[in-house]
Motif scaffolding. Structure first.
Motif, PDB file in Angstrom:
ATOM      1  N   UNK A 183       0.846  -1.188   0.000  1.00 24.29           N
ATOM      2  CA  UNK A 183       0.000   0.000   0.000  1.00 24.29           C
ATOM      3  C   UNK A 183       0.881   1.237   0.000  1.00 24.29           C
ATOM      4  N   UNK A 184       0.544   2.247  -0.812  1.00 23.91           N
ATOM      5  CA  UNK A 184       1.471   3.374  -0.977  1.00 23.91           C
ATOM      6  C   UNK A 184       1.531   4.324   0.204  1.00 23.91           C
ATOM      7  N   UNK A 185       0.448   4.473   0.943  1.00 23.38           N
ATOM      8  CA  UNK A 185       0.415   5.479   2.004  1.00 23.38           C
ATOM      9  C   UNK A 185       0.517   4.823   3.373  1.00 23.38           C
ATOM     10  N   UNK A 186       1.216   5.495   4.261  1.00 23.50           N
ATOM     11  CA  UNK A 186       1.336   5.003   5.630  1.00 23.50           C
ATOM     12  C   UNK A 186       1.412   6.203   6.557  1.00 23.50           C
ATOM     13  N   UNK A 187       0.800   6.076   7.709  1.00 28.51           N
ATOM     14  CA  UNK A 187       0.850   7.116   8.727  1.00 28.51           C
ATOM     15  C   UNK A 187       1.159   6.447  10.050  1.00 28.51           C
ATOM     16  N   UNK A 188       1.927   7.123  10.878  1.00 26.35           N
ATOM     17  CA  UNK A 188       2.318   6.518  12.145  1.00 26.35           C
ATOM     18  C   UNK A 188       2.492   7.550  13.241  1.00 26.35           C
ATOM     19  N   UNK A 189       2.405   7.058  14.450  1.00 22.41           N
ATOM     20  CA  UNK A 189       2.545   7.908  15.631  1.00 22.41           C
ATOM     21  C   UNK A 189       3.184   7.073  16.725  1.00 22.41           C
ATOM     22  N   UNK A 190       4.051   7.697  17.501  1.00 25.69           N
ATOM     23  CA  UNK A 190       4.671   6.980  18.609  1.00 25.69           C
ATOM     24  C   UNK A 190       4.991   7.956  19.731  1.00 25.69           C
ATOM     25  N   UNK A 191       5.161   7.389  20.895  1.00 27.00           N
ATOM     26  CA  UNK A 191       5.538   8.165  22.073  1.00 27.00           C
ATOM     27  C   UNK A 191       6.621   7.419  22.811  1.00 27.00           C
ATOM     28  N   UNK A 192       7.466   8.145  23.489  1.00 25.96           N
ATOM     29  CA  UNK A 192       8.509   7.504  24.284  1.00 25.96           C
ATOM     30  C   UNK A 192       8.740   8.313  25.550  1.00 25.96           C
ATOM     31  N   UNK A 193       9.377   7.660  26.495  1.00 25.18           N
ATOM     32  CA  UNK A 193       9.729   8.337  27.738  1.00 25.18           C
ATOM     33  C   UNK A 193      11.066   7.808  28.217  1.00 25.18           C
ATOM     34  N   UNK A 194      11.923   8.697  28.621  1.00 21.16           N
ATOM     35  CA  UNK A 194      13.227   8.341  29.168  1.00 21.16           C
ATOM     36  C   UNK A 194      13.401   9.040  30.499  1.00 21.16           C
ATOM     37  N   UNK A 195      13.982   8.317  31.454  1.00 24.57           N
ATOM     38  CA  UNK A 195      14.242   8.929  32.759  1.00 24.57           C
ATOM     39  C   UNK A 195      15.280  10.028  32.650  1.00 24.57           C
ATOM     40  N   UNK A 196      16.045  10.030  31.557  1.00 26.62           N
ATOM     41  CA  UNK A 196      17.062  11.067  31.358  1.00 26.62           C
ATOM     42  C   UNK A 196      16.527  12.200  30.498  1.00 26.62           C
ATOM     43  N   UNK A 197      15.877  11.843  29.371  1.00 20.31           N
ATOM     44  CA  UNK A 197      15.472  12.858  28.404  1.00 20.31           C
ATOM     45  C   UNK A 197      14.024  13.288  28.534  1.00 20.31           C
TER      46      UNK A 197
ATOM     47  N   UNK B 210       8.713   6.788  -6.101  1.00 19.85           N
ATOM     48  CA  UNK B 210       9.163   7.985  -5.387  1.00 19.85           C
ATOM     49  C   UNK B 210       8.602   7.944  -3.959  1.00 19.85           C
ATOM     50  N   UNK B 211       9.435   8.352  -3.025  1.00 19.78           N
ATOM     51  CA  UNK B 211       8.996   8.350  -1.630  1.00 19.78           C
ATOM     52  C   UNK B 211       9.020   9.771  -1.085  1.00 19.78           C
ATOM     53  N   UNK B 212       7.873  10.201  -0.570  1.00 21.47           N
ATOM     54  CA  UNK B 212       7.771  11.483   0.126  1.00 21.47           C
ATOM     55  C   UNK B 212       7.423  11.177   1.579  1.00 21.47           C
ATOM     56  N   UNK B 213       8.226  11.693   2.486  1.00 19.66           N
ATOM     57  CA  UNK B 213       8.011  11.437   3.909  1.00 19.66           C
ATOM     58  C   UNK B 213       8.017  12.760   4.663  1.00 19.66           C
ATOM     59  N   UNK B 214       6.964  12.975   5.444  1.00 19.49           N
ATOM     60  CA  UNK B 214       6.856  14.136   6.325  1.00 19.49           C
ATOM     61  C   UNK B 214       6.818  13.622   7.756  1.00 19.49           C
ATOM     62  N   UNK B 215       7.671  14.155   8.604  1.00 20.63           N
ATOM     63  CA  UNK B 215       7.699  13.688   9.989  1.00 20.63           C
ATOM     64  C   UNK B 215       8.022  14.842  10.925  1.00 20.63           C
ATOM     65  N   UNK B 216       7.522  14.720  12.135  1.00 19.71           N
ATOM     66  CA  UNK B 216       7.756  15.779  13.123  1.00 19.71           C
ATOM     67  C   UNK B 216       7.919  15.165  14.496  1.00 19.71           C
ATOM     68  N   UNK B 217       8.650  15.888  15.335  1.00 25.61           N
ATOM     69  CA  UNK B 217       8.892  15.490  16.717  1.00 25.61           C
ATOM     70  C   UNK B 217       8.618  16.676  17.624  1.00 25.61           C
ATOM     71  N   UNK B 218       8.034  16.384  18.760  1.00 24.42           N
ATOM     72  CA  UNK B 218       7.903  17.365  19.837  1.00 24.42           C
ATOM     73  C   UNK B 218       8.443  16.703  21.094  1.00 24.42           C
TER      74      UNK B 218
ATOM     75  N   UNK C 291       9.727  12.996  28.172  1.00 24.50           N
ATOM     76  CA  UNK C 291       8.780  12.503  27.167  1.00 24.50           C
ATOM     77  C   UNK C 291       9.055  13.096  25.786  1.00 24.50           C
ATOM     78  N   UNK C 292       8.545  12.379  24.760  1.00 27.50           N
ATOM     79  CA  UNK C 292       8.670  12.861  23.386  1.00 27.50           C
ATOM     80  C   UNK C 292       7.566  12.228  22.553  1.00 27.50           C
ATOM     81  N   UNK C 293       7.108  12.958  21.533  1.00 27.57           N
ATOM     82  CA  UNK C 293       6.090  12.485  20.603  1.00 27.57           C
ATOM     83  C   UNK C 293       6.653  12.532  19.192  1.00 27.57           C
ATOM     84  N   UNK C 294       6.277  11.535  18.386  1.00 28.92           N
ATOM     85  CA  UNK C 294       6.785  11.448  17.020  1.00 28.92           C
ATOM     86  C   UNK C 294       5.633  11.039  16.108  1.00 28.92           C
ATOM     87  N   UNK C 295       5.489  11.719  14.978  1.00 28.86           N
ATOM     88  CA  UNK C 295       4.463  11.367  14.004  1.00 28.86           C
ATOM     89  C   UNK C 295       5.011  11.503  12.596  1.00 28.86           C
TER      90      UNK C 295
END
Length: 661
Positions: free
Chosen positions: A319-333, A351-359, A335-339
């Protein structure tokens, strides 16, 4: 070396997903997900409606050589948690075991072996009557599980005596120059095991196929057992087939992807020598096209009119399209969110086009600490947005276009070792040429505008560069390599005459190698070394995000991420102009799913343009646990600094998917 916070790490959701997939594929075993505590062989409770039984194996001879094979071939053992309803069914189950269990014993080289079953004190022999034994089994109904003992006498281990390998077509033995003895791998006096004979047969066929004889095949194995002499003579008949090169290569299965793109990732050409390894490499290289979900290489069953072997590459699109989301937590760094969103076949050419962001929560490096949610300020949030575009196989060639854009606000540190703040906009465009599935080079242009600040001051910069790099990767697996090596080397000049406000050149090289001591790759030695250098500018002129730092899960484990390097005012780490890192691991598989990895890491960054080792090399040691899944190993590493600085934590824990390098 620059490290992004997501490099070498894995999100919490990805880890949980991997664990779920792995656990789902395992048998349900309460509190024994890793198989460390054995299995429960306790039989079901006695019942008036069935005949549960207990099964033990009593062996005279080499127990270690045959016990597991006997269990694997035994229906009594396999169905021990599913009791039969009556005595006759239990006896039929035992009688069905005589053939497979004796085959297992003979296959292990014990051709005089004997087997009987003691069922509640009544002996069951092959071909003997079973009515009395069934009545004995029935006497246990509702009282206790029926005790069953498999009584095995292996007898002597038979040995090979005469070994002959014939050319079935020429009707003659192969001379040593055509089939070396080391390929046969058998000699008089070796154990006469069926598995060894089959392995030798497969090894000889593989040898001929590797000599560009694709139609090589096994015709027969003729073993003759001499019971009084406890020996075996064996004759192999093989048809080596003719020498033949690769013929026409046909790509099929593409629906929305241009087949010329697939063809550009096939480095075989008609007329090239046939090689099973080349076909395996082709499957691997075509599999890197992300618009495809599967790749199958099929060989023709006969040569074409020119004496060549046609090859068929059959692919399946995903399938050509994919969307994803993840979260992580580190005792040092924290919380963080990634999509991310990705299109894998934007214009029909893969051709591959990828858009991603982190907070993420950016650590404070001004001496203050975030103690509660009420202390949170806008400046405590970091973010990153990246857009990347890949156009493979330009005009059907082996050249690829890669374009990337990045907007980032980041802050590192958060402890007594300091850190820096970074704001940047970056754009790159590269042309990559693939020489083969293992070797490629790329070159292009980079423009970056940004601002960094640390204890050395604030640097506002504008850089225009012409980076170039090469990549070599001969490893067998991306997440869990067992053989081969990887080399990544790059040089990035940012000359002043192109408009750069900081004239400098950055060079990096990282190499890793993997060596398996055994054929099954259960014992692997892995090593890594990394070097970096910046020339042309003083340390305080170089933007902080371009300087080299060491420390963290992908560097020197046991030390905080980016916390190793030369120090400036207040003892804060300010990074260096050169880098040295090294790691050594012994990867030991205890079972098919569990492994241990003792490791040692060492490294630091240096103020000089080349590693002069005036800063002390920081060393760490630790032990890792690996849980092997279908998608790669889940890694848990515990590392301890060997020569810590004041303020370093005594132990660090890392969890991710894939090996450390």
């Amino acid at each position: 070396m620059q490290f992004l916070p997501w490099r070498g790490a894995v999100s919490l959701s990805a880890c949980l997903l991997a664990c779920a997939v792995a656990l789902k594929s395992c048998e349900a075993r309460a509190f024994d997900f890793f198989g460390l505590f054995g299995s429960n062989d306790k039989p079901p409770a006695a019942s008036p409606n069935a005949l549960p039984y207990s099964l033990t194996f009593e062996l005279s001879g080499d127990r270690k050589a045959v016990e597991q094979a006997l269990k694997d071939s035994s229906e009594l053992y396999r169905l021990r948690q599913e009791p039969p309803l009556e005595g006759d069914s239990l006896i039929r189950r035992a009688e069905a075991d005589f053939g497979p269990m004796l085959d297992a014993l003979w296959g292990a080289g014990y051709y005089n072996a004997t087997l009987v079953f003691d069922i509640g004190g009544s002996i069951l022999k092959i071909g003997a009557g079973s009515a009395g034994t069934a009545r004995t089994a029935e006497s246990y109904r509702g009282r206790a599980p029926v005790p069953i003992r498999a009584l095995v006498d292996t007898g002597p281990l038979f040995q090979l005596r005469n070994i002959q390998v014939n050319d079935a077509k020429a009707r003659r033995p192969f001379p040593p120059q055509e089939l070396p003895g080391k390929i046969i791998g058998l000699k008089p006096g070796d154990p006469a095991r069926a598995a060894d004979l089959r392995a030798a047969q497969a090894r000889m066929v593989d040898y001929f196929r590797a000599q560009s004889r694709p139609l090589a095949k096994a015709v027969s194995i003729g073993p003759i057992v001499y019971h009084p002499a406890q020996a075996m003579d064996v004759t192999f008949d093989l048809n080596p087939g003719p020498f033949a090169p690769v013929g026409d290569i046909t790509v099929s299965g593409t629906e929305n992807v241009d087949p010329t793109v697939v063809r550009s990732f096939i480095y075989l050409e008609p007329g090239d020598p046939y090689s099973p390894k080349a076909l395996s490499d082709t499957r691997k290289s075509v599999g890197t096209i992300q618009a495809l979900s599967s790749v199958r290489i099929r060989e023709a069953e006969a040569l074409d009119g020119n004496g060549r072997l046609p090859i068929f590459v059959e692919v399946t699109e995903r399938k050509p399209r994919v969307i994803g989301f993840s979260a992580r937590y580190s005792t040092i760094d924290g919380p963080a969110l990634h999509g991310y969103w990705e299109h894998r076949n934007l214009f029909g050419g893969a051709e591959r086009l990828r858009l991603e962001s982190d907070i993420f929560l950016a650590p404070r490096n001004d001496g203050t600490r975030l103690k509660s949610i009420g202390d949170l300020m806008p400046s405590d949030l970091g973010g990153r947005f990246r857009a990347s575009f890949l156009k493979p196989a330009l005009e059907g060639s082996r050249n690829d276009l890669l374009i990337d854009g990045l907007v980032e606000r980041d802050r590192t540190g958060g402890d007594r070792f300091g850190g820096y703040t970074n704001r940047q906009i970056n754009g790159t465009a590269f042309i990559r040429h693939r020489f083969s599935g293992t070797f490629s080079v790329q070159a292009g242009a980079q423009v970056q505008k940004g601002q960094t600040s640390d204890v050395l001051g604030e640097v506002d910069y504008f850089l225009v560069g012409t980076p170039a790099s090469l990549t070599y990767d001969s490893t067998d697996r991306p997440l869990d390599p067992t053989r081969g090596m990887r080399i990544n080397a790059s040089v990035s000049p940012y000359p002043s005459f192109l408009g750069s406000t900081v004239g400098m050149t950055i060079g990096k090289v990282e190499a890793s190698a993997y060596y398996a001591f055994d054929e099954d790759a259960r014992y692997i030695l892995a090593g890594r070394i990394g070097l970096g250098s910046i020339v042309g500018a003083d340390l305080d002129e170089i933007p902080a995000n371009f300087r080299f730092y060491a420390g963290g899960g992908g560097s020197v484990r046991g030390y905080r991420y980016l916390s190793l390097g030369p120090t400036g005012p207040f003892g804060y780490v300010v990074g260096g102009r050169s880098l040295f890192e090294a790691s050594l691991e012994a990867r030991i598989k205890l079972t098919d799913t569990i492994g241990l990895v003792p490791f040692v890491d060492a490294g630091n960054a240096f103020a000089s343009s080349y590693p002069d080792f005036k800063e002390e090399i920081r060393v760490s040691a630790g032990l890792g646990l690996r849980y092997y899944t279908a998608i790669g190993p889940i890694r848990l590493d515990v590392a301890v600094p060997v020569n810590p600085r004041p303020g370093d934590k005594p132990v660090a824990l890392y969890v991710s998917i894939g090996q450390a390098f």
